[in-house]
Design a protein around this motif. Structure first.
Motif, PDB file in Angstrom:
ATOM      1  N   PRO A  26       0.838  -1.199   0.000  1.00  0.00           N
ATOM      2  CA  PRO A  26       0.000   0.000   0.000  1.00  0.00           C
ATOM      3  C   PRO A  26       0.872   1.248   0.000  1.00  0.00           C
ATOM      4  O   PRO A  26       1.938   1.268   0.618  1.00  0.00           O
ATOM      5  N   ILE A  27       0.442   2.280  -0.714  1.00  0.00           N
ATOM      6  CA  ILE A  27       1.201   3.520  -0.817  1.00  0.00           C
ATOM      7  C   ILE A  27       0.483   4.578   0.000  1.00  0.00           C
ATOM      8  O   ILE A  27      -0.402   5.266  -0.487  1.00  0.00           O
ATOM      9  N   ALA A  28       0.853   4.685   1.255  1.00  0.00           N
ATOM     10  CA  ALA A  28       0.234   5.650   2.158  1.00  0.00           C
ATOM     11  C   ALA A  28       1.307   6.532   2.763  1.00  0.00           C
ATOM     12  O   ALA A  28       2.308   6.039   3.273  1.00  0.00           O
ATOM     13  N   ASN A  29       1.089   7.830   2.667  1.00  0.00           N
ATOM     14  CA  ASN A  29       1.975   8.804   3.294  1.00  0.00           C
ATOM     15  C   ASN A  29       3.407   8.717   2.782  1.00  0.00           C
ATOM     16  O   ASN A  29       4.361   8.890   3.530  1.00  0.00           O
ATOM     17  N   GLU A  30       3.573   8.421   1.505  1.00  0.00           N
ATOM     18  CA  GLU A  30       4.896   8.308   0.889  1.00  0.00           C
ATOM     19  C   GLU A  30       5.095   9.434  -0.126  1.00  0.00           C
ATOM     20  O   GLU A  30       4.332   9.557  -1.083  1.00  0.00           O
TER      21      GLU A  30
END
Length: 61
Positions: A26-30
Motif C-alpha cells: 500500500p502507498i500511504a503517506n509516501e
C-alpha cells in the motif's frame, strides 16, 4: 479508494491507499509515490508505484 489526483502522501490510511502495481505494498503517506496514467480502449487507466524503482521495474524504463 482515494482520488488518484489527491496528495497520497498526506494522512492516508493504508486500507484506503492504492497498492503498488509492482510490489503490491500500500502507498500511504509516501512522498516517493509515482503514478502513470494512460488511455486504453477509450478508458483512463492508472498504475501506482511506491517509488521510482518500482515504476522502472514495471515497464523497464
Amino acid at each position: 479508494m482515494v482520488d488518484p489526483t489527491s496528495d497520497h502522501h498526506e494522512d492516508i490510511d493504508k486500507d484506503e491507499a492504492p497498492n503498488c502495481a509492482t510490489c503490491g505494498d500500500p502507498i500511504a503517506n509516501e512522498t516517493t509515490h509515482r503514478v502513470l496514467t494512460w488511455i486504453e480502449e477509450g478508458a483512463v487507466q492508472t498504475a501506482h508505484f511506491c517509488d521510482e524503482q518500482c515504476r522502472s521495474d514495471w515497464d523497464g524504463e
